[in-house]
Motif scaffolding. Structure first.
Motif, PDB file in Angstrom:
ATOM      1  N   ALA A   1       1.070   5.350   0.888  1.00 23.30           N
ATOM      2  CA  ALA A   1       0.412   6.315   1.765  1.00 23.30           C
ATOM      3  C   ALA A   1       1.140   7.652   1.688  1.00 23.30           C
ATOM      4  O   ALA A   1       2.349   7.704   1.430  1.00 23.30           O
TER       5      ALA A   1
ATOM      6  N   LYS B   1      -4.244   7.109   1.296  1.00 25.45           N
ATOM      7  CA  LYS B   1      -3.547   5.849   1.058  1.00 25.45           C
ATOM      8  C   LYS B   1      -4.351   5.008   0.084  1.00 25.45           C
ATOM      9  O   LYS B   1      -5.573   5.167  -0.039  1.00 25.45           O
TER      10      LYS B   1
ATOM     11  N   THR C   1       0.853  -1.185   0.000  1.00 22.54           N
ATOM     12  CA  THR C   1       0.000   0.000   0.000  1.00 22.54           C
ATOM     13  C   THR C   1       0.889   1.235   0.000  1.00 22.54           C
ATOM     14  O   THR C   1       1.939   1.247   0.648  1.00 22.54           O
TER      15      THR C   1
END
Length: 224
Positions: A197, A218, A195
């Motif tokens: 962010a 994010k 992920t």
């Protein structure tokens, strides 16, 4: 409540649907970067249509047929690579606004030999947007930053989060516009299931490489 007129709300919907002609689309892209109310309306339209993409199973065509598909459907590839992005929108369900942001990177995107990973990060209020594209063949990530700038004395910083591991900084983002970031080899294997962010940090980035500021946005990296 936004002060947008009905015509502006309809314009945001047409932008997300991809029905605007070229000059009007370019004007809408510029407006997203400068008009928070309009950017939020675009984000609202995207949230309405994004669930439809979940019902579509992406199918990647073999690399050997790409040239024929590009030529037959879109004509000869233009320098901007716009035909490729139209194909990506249909094949992967990516939002039109996100693809438009990627086009602002201003370089031709040719079919890659390795996987491409993309991420579309939008703050909850729609005021900040970052589009990111990672090319596993070159190890480079290209980003396009739009919307509101960070507060005075602060920078936006990009982080990668792999599983339950601590966030790793990928660097300070441009206040507006585009940037190309070489990704360290040790980090590249983490990106496939990671992920991205954005946080707001003190000017120059987080002290000692540890995130301290509020989370701005994010989103997962997706393979296309």
């Amino acid at each position: 409540m936004s002060g947008l007129r009905q015509d502006d709300i309809a314009l945001a919907g047409e932008y997300v649907l991809g029905t605007l002609p070229g000059t009007e689309r370019q004007a809408a892209v510029r407006r997203i970067a400068t008009d928070p109310d309009f950017a939020r309306e675009v984000a609202r339209w995207e949230s309405r249509f994004d669930p439809l993409a979940d019902e579509v199973t992406p199918v990647a065509p073999p690399g050997r047929v790409w040239g024929g598909v590009e030529t037959r459907v879109f004509g000869r590839p233009e320098r901007t690579g716009a035909g490729l992005w139209r194909w990506l929108a249909g094949a992967s369900g990516l939002s039109v606004a996100f693809l438009a942001a990627l086009l602002t990177l201003g370089e031709p995107i040719l079919p890659a030999r390795g996987p491409l990973l993309v991420s579309d990060m939008v703050s909850q209020d729609g005021a900040v947007r970052l589009a990111a594209l990672y090319d596993s063949e070159t190890g480079e990530m290209r980003v396009s930053m739009g919307g509101d700038a960070p507060a005075p004395g602060h920078d936006f910083e990009l982080w990668v989060i792999a599983g339950n591991a601590a966030p790793i900084s990928l660097g300070v983002m441009p206040r507006q516009g585009k940037a190309a970031m070489p990704i360290p080899e040790a980090i590249r294997p983490m990106l496939a299931d990671a992920t991205l962010a954005i946080t707001e940090e003190p000017l120059g980035g987080a002290p000692e490489g540890v995130a301290t500021g509020p989370l701005v946005a994010k989103a997962a990296l997706r393979r296309i």
